[in-house]
Design an enzyme around this catalytic site. Structure first.
Site, PDB file in Angstrom:
ATOM      1  CE  LYS A  72      31.025  72.870 -15.510  1.00  0.00           C
ATOM      2  NZ  LYS A  72      30.129  73.547 -14.549  1.00  0.00           N
ATOM      3  CB  CYS A 109      24.722  67.125 -30.565  1.00  0.00           C
ATOM      4  SG  CYS A 109      24.808  65.407 -30.017  1.00  0.00           S
ATOM      5  CB  CYS A 132      22.349  61.947 -28.724  1.00  0.00           C
ATOM      6  SG  CYS A 132      23.447  62.007 -30.151  1.00  0.00           S
ATOM      7  CG  HIS A 183      19.795  62.141 -33.430  1.00  0.00           C
ATOM      8  ND1 HIS A 183      20.357  63.206 -34.098  1.00  0.00           N
ATOM      9  CD2 HIS A 183      18.615  61.912 -34.035  1.00  0.00           C
ATOM     10  CE1 HIS A 183      19.540  63.619 -35.051  1.00  0.00           C
ATOM     11  NE2 HIS A 183      18.482  62.846 -35.030  1.00  0.00           N
TER      12      HIS A 183
END
Ligand code: FES
Length: 132
Positions: A78, A95, A97, A110
């Site tokens: 993760k 960020c 995206c 992005h």
């Protein structure tokens, strides 16, 4: 239907047969400007079809997995980042995206992603209230 059949069975084969494709590797070095110009349209067509096929397959593969992270720290289970607010001097664009090469900060990736996909992702901007 005759029109399509004729293009596939007659027109395209005749066109390809008329291209100045040499029989030997050395023959490529003897082609003139006219020959290279004649080879340009089919080369561009094959290149364009290949490029769009590659893009379509790549997009389908990315969509098929259901994953949004295309490659950031895929070796860990993760991805979690901590940024101390005191370390942010004025503001920080983070960020959302998953395309940034400067993760976790936005690097503008992005933009191309949005143009390619019609998406509307963008960063979250963290700023100090008094420094707006
Ligand atoms: S690069 Fe991902 S939000 Fe800007």
């Amino acid at each position: 239907m005759y029109f399509v059949s004729n293009i596939i069975k007659v027109t395209i084969p005749n066109y390809l047969a008329g291209l100045p494709i040499p029989d030997t590797i050395g023959g490529w070095f003897h082609l003139g400007v006219k020959d290279w110009l004649a080879l340009l349209p089919p080369t561009l067509a094959v290149g364009g079809i290949s490029y769009y096929s590659y893009k379509t397959i790549k997009k389908a593969r990315e969509a098929g997995t259901g994953q949004i992270n295309p490659g950031i720290r895929k070796d860990i289970k993760k991805v979690v980042d901590f940024i101390d607010i005191e370390d942010i001097t004025e503001k920080a664009s983070l960020c959302r995206c998953w395309k940034s090469k400067n993760w976790p900060y936005c690097d503008g990736a992005h933009g191309p992603h949005n143009r390619e996909t019609g998406d509307n992702t963008g960063p979250i901007v963290v700023r100090h209230k008094e420094k707006k």
